[in-house]
Write a protein that holds these residues in place. Structure first.
Motif, PDB file in Angstrom:
ATOM      1  N   LEU A  49       0.839  -1.199   0.000  1.00  0.00           N
ATOM      2  CA  LEU A  49       0.000   0.000   0.000  1.00  0.00           C
ATOM      3  C   LEU A  49       0.873   1.247   0.000  1.00  0.00           C
ATOM      4  O   LEU A  49       2.053   1.185   0.348  1.00  0.00           O
ATOM      5  CB  LEU A  49      -0.900   0.012   1.236  1.00  0.00           C
ATOM      6  N   VAL A  50       0.263   2.370  -0.326  1.00  0.00           N
ATOM      7  CA  VAL A  50       0.995   3.631  -0.318  1.00  0.00           C
ATOM      8  C   VAL A  50       0.035   4.761   0.036  1.00  0.00           C
ATOM      9  O   VAL A  50      -1.130   4.754  -0.351  1.00  0.00           O
ATOM     10  CB  VAL A  50       1.690   3.889  -1.688  1.00  0.00           C
ATOM     11  N   SER A  51       0.546   5.719   0.799  1.00  0.00           N
ATOM     12  CA  SER A  51      -0.178   6.957   1.058  1.00  0.00           C
ATOM     13  C   SER A  51      -0.289   7.702  -0.267  1.00  0.00           C
ATOM     14  O   SER A  51       0.602   7.592  -1.112  1.00  0.00           O
ATOM     15  CB  SER A  51       0.608   7.786   2.077  1.00  0.00           C
ATOM     16  N   PRO A  52      -1.346   8.456  -0.473  1.00  0.00           N
ATOM     17  CA  PRO A  52      -1.529   9.137  -1.766  1.00  0.00           C
ATOM     18  C   PRO A  52      -0.540  10.280  -2.057  1.00  0.00           C
ATOM     19  O   PRO A  52      -0.574  10.821  -3.152  1.00  0.00           O
ATOM     20  CB  PRO A  52      -2.955   9.680  -1.684  1.00  0.00           C
ATOM     21  N   THR A  53       0.335  10.654  -1.139  1.00  0.00           N
ATOM     22  CA  THR A  53       1.233  11.784  -1.392  1.00  0.00           C
ATOM     23  C   THR A  53       2.269  11.450  -2.463  1.00  0.00           C
ATOM     24  O   THR A  53       2.644  10.299  -2.663  1.00  0.00           O
ATOM     25  CB  THR A  53       1.966  12.236  -0.114  1.00  0.00           C
TER      26      THR A  53
END
Length: 194
Positions: A49-53
């Protein structure tokens, strides 16, 4: 059933160097190089997963992760302070900054409070705990802090007492409703400090 979660903080970018609230800028050359050097250091995970930044997405890509964006792992919404340095906010709104740093429920910038961030990522962690396996996520430092506060059962006022250097991996292992924390390990052959 054991759940393993590794949260990786993003590599260095100009905003981090300037103590600027995220303004959407990319990794700098040194940060990108260090993230590329760390590719392959993370254990394989069932879920990435990844943060949207921008800096989180670029870090995930440099690490070789095929990660999907997870809105629950978004950075703290800084409202009108976004893009400003801590010094600029302190000079222009010293009382508001002091209140924000002392009271987890305060959001004088018009964005999200630390308390709301802790609740949001705590809900995500509880949902993740229902699945066995390994999850790796590249997230902003404040998300790592919020998960650590939740896992340790610490008061939300401890949020600001947790340092999360760039490009470090912090691991959480959960079983039977109990979590253990392994503090950040530097990736990319560096100490993790700017």
């Amino acid at each position: 059933m054991t759940t393993r979660v590794t949260l990786v903080s993003p590599a260095m970018n100009p905003s981090l160097r300037e103590a600027r609230f995220d303004d959407g800028c990319s990794l700098d050359a040194a940060g990108a190089a260090r993230a590329h050097a760390a590719a392959g250091e993370l254990r394989t995970a069932a879920t990435a997963l990844v943060s949207p930044t921008v800096r989180c997405r670029e870090t995930a890509a440099a690490l070789g992760l095929d990660a999907r964006a997870e809105p629950a792992l978004a950075s703290l919404d800084m409202g009108r302070w976004r893009g400003r340095t801590l010094d600029e906010v302190g000079a222009g709104e010293p009382e508001a900054l002091a209140r924000w740093l002392a009271d987890p429920a305060a959001a004088p910038h018009g964005g999200e409070s630390v308390r709301l961030l802790c609740a949001r990522v705590g809900d995500w962690l509880e949902e993740t705990a229902r699945r066995a396996g390994r999850t790796v996520a590249v997230v902003e430092p404040e998300v790592v802090r919020a998960v650590a506060v939740r896992v340790l059962g610490a008061p939300e006022t401890a949020f600001w007492r947790i340092d999360v250097p760039p490009l470090t991996a912090t691991s959480f292992t959960g079983r039977a409703g109990r979590w253990n924390l392994t503090p950040g390990t530097a990736l990319g052959g560096s100490s993790g400090t700017p």
